[in-house]
Design a protein around this motif. Structure first.
Motif, mmCIF file in Angstrom:
data_model
loop_
_atom_site.group_PDB
_atom_site.id
_atom_site.type_symbol
_atom_site.label_atom_id
_atom_site.label_comp_id
_atom_site.label_asym_id
_atom_site.label_seq_id
_atom_site.Cartn_x
_atom_site.Cartn_y
_atom_site.Cartn_z
ATOM 1 N N SER A 26 0.842 -1.190 0.000
ATOM 2 C CA SER A 26 0.000 0.000 0.000
ATOM 3 C C SER A 26 0.876 1.238 0.000
ATOM 4 N N GLY A 27 0.260 2.391 -0.173
ATOM 5 C CA GLY A 27 0.986 3.649 -0.145
ATOM 6 C C GLY A 27 1.074 4.293 -1.511
ATOM 7 N N SER A 28 2.063 5.178 -1.664
ATOM 8 C CA SER A 28 2.199 5.973 -2.877
ATOM 9 C C SER A 28 2.896 5.172 -3.972
ATOM 10 N N PHE A 29 2.352 5.265 -5.177
ATOM 11 C CA PHE A 29 2.917 4.620 -6.350
ATOM 12 C C PHE A 29 2.918 5.614 -7.496
ATOM 13 N N SER A 30 3.661 5.273 -8.507
ATOM 14 C CA SER A 30 3.591 6.039 -9.756
ATOM 15 C C SER A 30 3.804 5.079 -10.905
ATOM 16 N N VAL A 31 3.278 5.465 -12.071
ATOM 17 C CA VAL A 31 3.501 4.719 -13.291
ATOM 18 C C VAL A 31 4.116 5.688 -14.297
ATOM 19 N N GLY A 32 5.196 5.251 -14.954
ATOM 20 C CA GLY A 32 5.836 6.035 -16.000
ATOM 21 C C GLY A 32 5.667 5.326 -17.322
ATOM 22 N N VAL A 33 5.420 6.057 -18.393
ATOM 23 C CA VAL A 33 5.223 5.462 -19.703
ATOM 24 C C VAL A 33 5.811 6.385 -20.757
ATOM 25 N N ARG A 34 6.340 5.794 -21.821
ATOM 26 C CA ARG A 34 6.834 6.558 -22.954
ATOM 27 C C ARG A 34 6.517 5.785 -24.226
ATOM 28 N N SER A 35 6.303 6.528 -25.309
ATOM 29 C CA SER A 35 5.981 5.930 -26.603
ATOM 30 C C SER A 35 7.255 5.747 -27.409
ATOM 31 N N VAL A 36 7.269 4.712 -28.256
ATOM 32 C CA VAL A 36 8.388 4.455 -29.148
ATOM 33 C C VAL A 36 7.821 4.232 -30.548
ATOM 34 N N ASP A 37 8.308 5.009 -31.531
ATOM 35 C CA ASP A 37 7.772 4.862 -32.888
ATOM 36 C C ASP A 37 8.591 3.861 -33.687
ATOM 37 N N ARG A 38 8.212 3.670 -34.950
ATOM 38 C CA ARG A 38 8.843 2.660 -35.803
ATOM 39 C C ARG A 38 10.309 2.966 -36.069
ATOM 40 N N ALA A 39 10.721 4.246 -35.893
ATOM 41 C CA ALA A 39 12.128 4.621 -36.078
ATOM 42 C C ALA A 39 12.912 4.534 -34.771
#
Length: 913
Positions: A407-420
């Protein structure tokens, strides 16, 4: 004549490579030329050479015009000859198998045919022809068709017979190989003008040697690929998409093969814009370990255009065909920052707890309008590495499931990657996970400490409070016991009573269920049940004395106790020892420590069923009863006896064992007095540091720990002086030092001041001497002295430090130093007394510090016969004053400056009637 053809290949940043191709032109008249040796050792490795011999041979004879002799034994006849059977006229044919040269580039071919004998050495004319293949139907009457005359040879310059050596067949062999011919047939004959003349008849070996210098062209580059992203060659546009900013550093690779070992291969690369072929980049790059590599670092290749690239490879002689053409498109546009949503965990308020431990939640990533996103990379709190998930389609979403384990504080990080392989900026979203597990507490069995009131079989109440606000029930089990359920009360709480079944760590597992059917994960409530016996020691522990350990059970039905005593790092001192318990479960054991190694005792109890309790650990300290040693009455110098007194708390002390560190192997004993003490006298024989060590031994023969005292024995002389005191600084006048030896047999002292350059001073019978000294400089001085015996043996150095000064002494009864005196306007007498002989006068200045600053003129006063002088001075007003005074010698030199400070008060006002 030898003609050399050179092909030059210039490589960027590499040495110039020369490959020498050797060809030979035969003179139509005279001796056949011979091919020169291979290239010098300074050149790159020579081209490979293959030696061919005939696969078959044959000859025809006009004496037998309808037949051909194939692979007959003996030499090959050429031209006219006469033997017992009559006249002959012959031609020889050699067939060479060229299949091993298929696919090779023939660079040179030199033929050698050994000559075996000749009818007339001075008459030789030979022709070498290429012909149609020899068949079974070939004969003198129907010879193989002559195609090309390849070489001729006349009379040799010397020697007979003379081989035909170095005949150049390069053109013929190369032509046949290029045409795909499997064989080459050579005819050896005498020219028609001499063929009937027996003088020109010759016999040659039925075999020959054709040395072929060749080169195998490198193979077409294969397995083409781009490094970033690592992708195989795309043979259609737009090809591989790559990050635009990788163009200066992204390499392209290809595998290269060359059957000829040891050759330096160079790849020639081309890259050009499909839209505008004039935008291009060409470069040569060495091949390493069978792999060609290029780095198109041209900054003028604009991004977001499609480029084609290809390569071919040269070994300096031949060049491969072009590889397939590959395409790539540098992409300079990063994807947009992706969006991330979760119905379970993500809201506009990241601080409100949602979901719960063990509650899965789906997180959906979307491209925010970027149509070429092919994957997303994400990580949650606690994950150091990024995890990749593919998009459902280019530019489409992706969904992952995350189940919190805490339990407690969480975070989610995300980044996109293209075909290049372009990465977007990272998106981070915070969220808070609820702890929906229930809370557990027990007063009798707390989680962080052991309550002595608890034990096996002793029931305790465990309070259960909800993690889910609408909890309706709790499931629980103790250790591996069966699950049980208790219904929550109106406040969603519950209470269960449980009795531990074993000692040590117990774990209660509890989960709660909400009204909507949500079930939490189990909370693990760990608590300790203490079954280890209690230990008490009667009195302290001392070496050689027996102590009793009393044991009380916490395990019901205890029938015995097992104990073991350990030292540092659990060194065993006593092995596990088992003692029986009394009827009431108590027990005891006695132990006499023989040394001080014991650090701890461990005890556990056992019941009739063999159940063992937890282990009780108790730290121990064993008093070693080390004797206390005192020294009185000397032992400071060799030959000086000292008295040593020993005292020990060891019970029943019978004697003491002692030894000085000067003779550790010789241990002495002395009986103990009734009060447990002893006294000995010991006389040191040499200087040095001494440890005087003692152990007590009791009537049972047990030795105590060691006690000791430390002192230093000096044999260096003692230096004293009434004329030169250590403090304060004395006058610079002659004086003496008294030297007293502490070494027996002293006959002299080596004496020096401020250095080890000594003078000898004879010692008296009592070992003393007087050394005179006259200071020549003021300041700090050190006397160095050591004693010497008649045999040359010397003591250690003795030291004596003192300070002298030539500053005059200043005194005044009218204005005492450091005091305030009445008398502004009243004369005062100041006397200057010398601290060094030879004073002829004094230079002095009167200074005023307060209430203002002023210096009177420098004045000089002569010294009297005794070196003293007096001056009278009258202060004009009140304030602080000081004299600076220097003595003057006959040579005009001055002493150090003396300072004399005093104060003058204003005169009191006088009033009257």
């Amino acid at each position: 004549m030898v003609r050399t053809h050179v092909r030059r290949s210039t490589l960027p940043g590499r040495r110039r490579r020369l490959v020498t191709l050797l060809t030979t032109t035969l003179l139509l008249t005279g001796t056949a030329a011979v091919l020169p040796a291979t290239a010098s050792a300074a050149e790159p490795p020579p081209l490979p050479v293959k030696t061919l011999t005939r696969s078959s041979w044959a000859y025809t004879d006009a004496a037998d015009p309808l037949h051909i002799k194939v692979n007959a034994a003996g030499d090959a006849p050429v031209g006219a000859s006469v033997d017992a059977k009559g006249p002959h006229l012959s031609r020889a044919y050699y067939t060479l198998d060229l299949t091993s040269l298929r696919g090779k580039h023939v660079v040179g071919a030199a033929l050698t045919i050994p000559e075996k004998r000749a009818t007339d050495c001075a008459s030789r004319a030979v022709e070498l022809w290429s012909t149609a293949p020899v068949t079974a139907k070939s004969s003198w009457a129907k010879p193989p068709a002559e195609l090309t005359r390849l070489a001729t040879a006349g009379a040799p310059a010397a020697g007979c017979p003379a081989d035909l050596a170095g005949l150049d067949l390069t053109a013929a062999v190369a032509k046949a190989v290029q045409a795909g011919e499997k064989t080459l047939t050579l005819e050896l004959r005498v020219p028609g003008a001499h063929e009937l003349d027996p003088r020109y008849g010759r016999w040659f070996a039925n075999d020959l040697s054709l040395k072929v210098t060749y080169n195998t062209p490198p193979g077409i580059p294969a397995n083409l690929r781009t490094a970033s992203p690592d992708a195989p060659c795309a043979t259609t546009a737009p090809g591989v998409f790559t990050r635009a900013y990788d163009i200066p550093i992204t390499g392209h690779y290809a595998d290269v093969t060359d059957p000829d070992p040891g050759q330096d291969l160079v790849a020639h690369w081309e890259m050009w814009s499909v839209d505008d072929p004039s935008v291009r980049r060409d470069l040569d790059w060495p091949v390493t370990n069978g792999q060609a590599y290029a780095q198109f670092d041209n900054p003028w290749l604009p991004a977001d255009h499609t480029y084609a690239w290809r390569l071919r490879v040269t070994d300096g002689v031949d060049t491969s065909d072009w590889s397939p053409t590959c395409y790539l498109t540098p992409d300079s546009v990063k994807p947009e920052v992706p969006d991330v949503t979760s119905e379970v965990y993500l809201t506009d308020d990241p601080w409100t707890p949602r979901g719960g431990i063990g509650v899965p939640g789906q997180f959906t990533f979307t491209a925010h309008g970027s149509t070429d996103v092919v994957r997303y990379e994400y990580r949650f709190t606690g994950q150091s590495e990024w995890t990749s998930v593919p998009a459902e389609s280019p530019g489409g979403p992706a969904t992952v499931t995350f189940t919190p384990a805490d339990s407690g504080s969480f975070s989610v990080g995300v980044r996109s990657v293209d075909r290049a392989n372009n990465y977007s900026w990272e998106q981070y979203r915070d969220f808070t996970v609820k702890d929906i597990r229930p809370y557990v507490w027990s007063t009798l069995y707390p989680p962080y400490s052991t309550n002595p009131g608890g034990n096996i079989g002793v029931p305790g109440v465990f309070d259960l409070s909800p993690g889910l606000p609408d909890t309706v029930s709790y499931d629980y089990h103790l250790d591996n016991g069966p699950d049980q359920t208790v219904v929550a009360d109106a406040d969603h709480n519950a209470h269960v009573t449980l009795a531990p079944t074993h000692g040590g760590e117990n774990v209660l597992y509890v989960r709660n269920t909400g009204a909507d059917g949500t079930v939490s994960l189990y909370r693990e409530y760990k608590f300790q049940v203490d079954t280890a016996p209690d230990i008490t020691i009667e009195g302290g522990l001392q070496i050689g004395s027996e102590s009793t350990f009393r044991l009380a059970p916490r395990l019901a039905g205890t029938t015995s106790y097992t104990y073991w005593i350990t030292g540092y790092q659990d060194e065993p001192i006593t092995g596990p020892v088992t003692v029986p318990a009394a009827a009431d479960g108590t027990g005891s054991f006695a132990w006499t420590p023989l040394d001080t190694r014991a650090q701890a005792v461990r005890v556990r109890s056992t019941d009739a069923a063999g159940t063992q309790s937890e282990v009780r650990y108790l730290s121990l300290y064993v008093d070693g009863a080390a004797p206390y040693v005192t020294r009185t009455g000397g032992a400071d110098a060799p030959g000086q006896p000292g008295t040593f007194t020993f005292r020990s708390s060891l019970k029943n002390t019978a004697e003491f064992v002692y030894w000085p560190s000067t003779d550790p192997a010789h241990k002495l004993t002395v009986p103990a007095r009734p009060d447990g003490t002893a006294e000995v006298t010991w006389t040191p024989t040499e200087a040095g540091n001494v440890w005087f060590t003692v152990q007590a031994r009791n009537t049972a023969g047990i030795l105590s720990a060691e006690g000791s005292t430390f002192f230093t024995v000096y044999d260096s002389p003692v230096v004293t002086s009434a004329d030169f005191v250590r403090e304060p600084a004395g006058p610079m006048r002659p004086g003496t030092f008294t030297l007293t030896s502490r070494m027996a047999g002293t006959v002299a002292f080596e004496f020096a001041v401020d250095s080890y350059t000594t003078t000898d001073v004879a010692a008296g019978p009592d070992g003393t001497a007087t050394a005179a000294y006259t200071p020549t400089t003021s300041g700090y001085h050190t006397v160095y002295v050591r004693a010497r015996a008649a045999d040359g043996h010397t003591s250690g150095w003795g030291y004596y430090s003192f300070t002298v000064t030539d500053q005059p002494k200043v005194s005044s009864a009218d204005y005492p130093a450091g005091q305030a005196s009445d008398g502004a306007g009243t004369p005062g007498t100041f006397t200057f007394t010398p601290n060094a002989p030879g004073m002829t006068g004094y230079v002095y200045v009167v200074h005023r510090n307060w209430p203002d600053s002023a210096d009177e003129p420098e004045r000089t006063v002569p010294a009297g016969a005794d070196g003293t002088a007096s001056v009278t001075w009258t202060p004009e007003s009140y304030g602080d004053y000081y004299f600076t005074v220097q003595g003057r010698r006959a040579d005009g030199s001055l002493t150090e400056t003396a300072y004399y400070s005093f104060s003058v008060r204003s005169a009191p006002e006088v009033t009257g009637d």
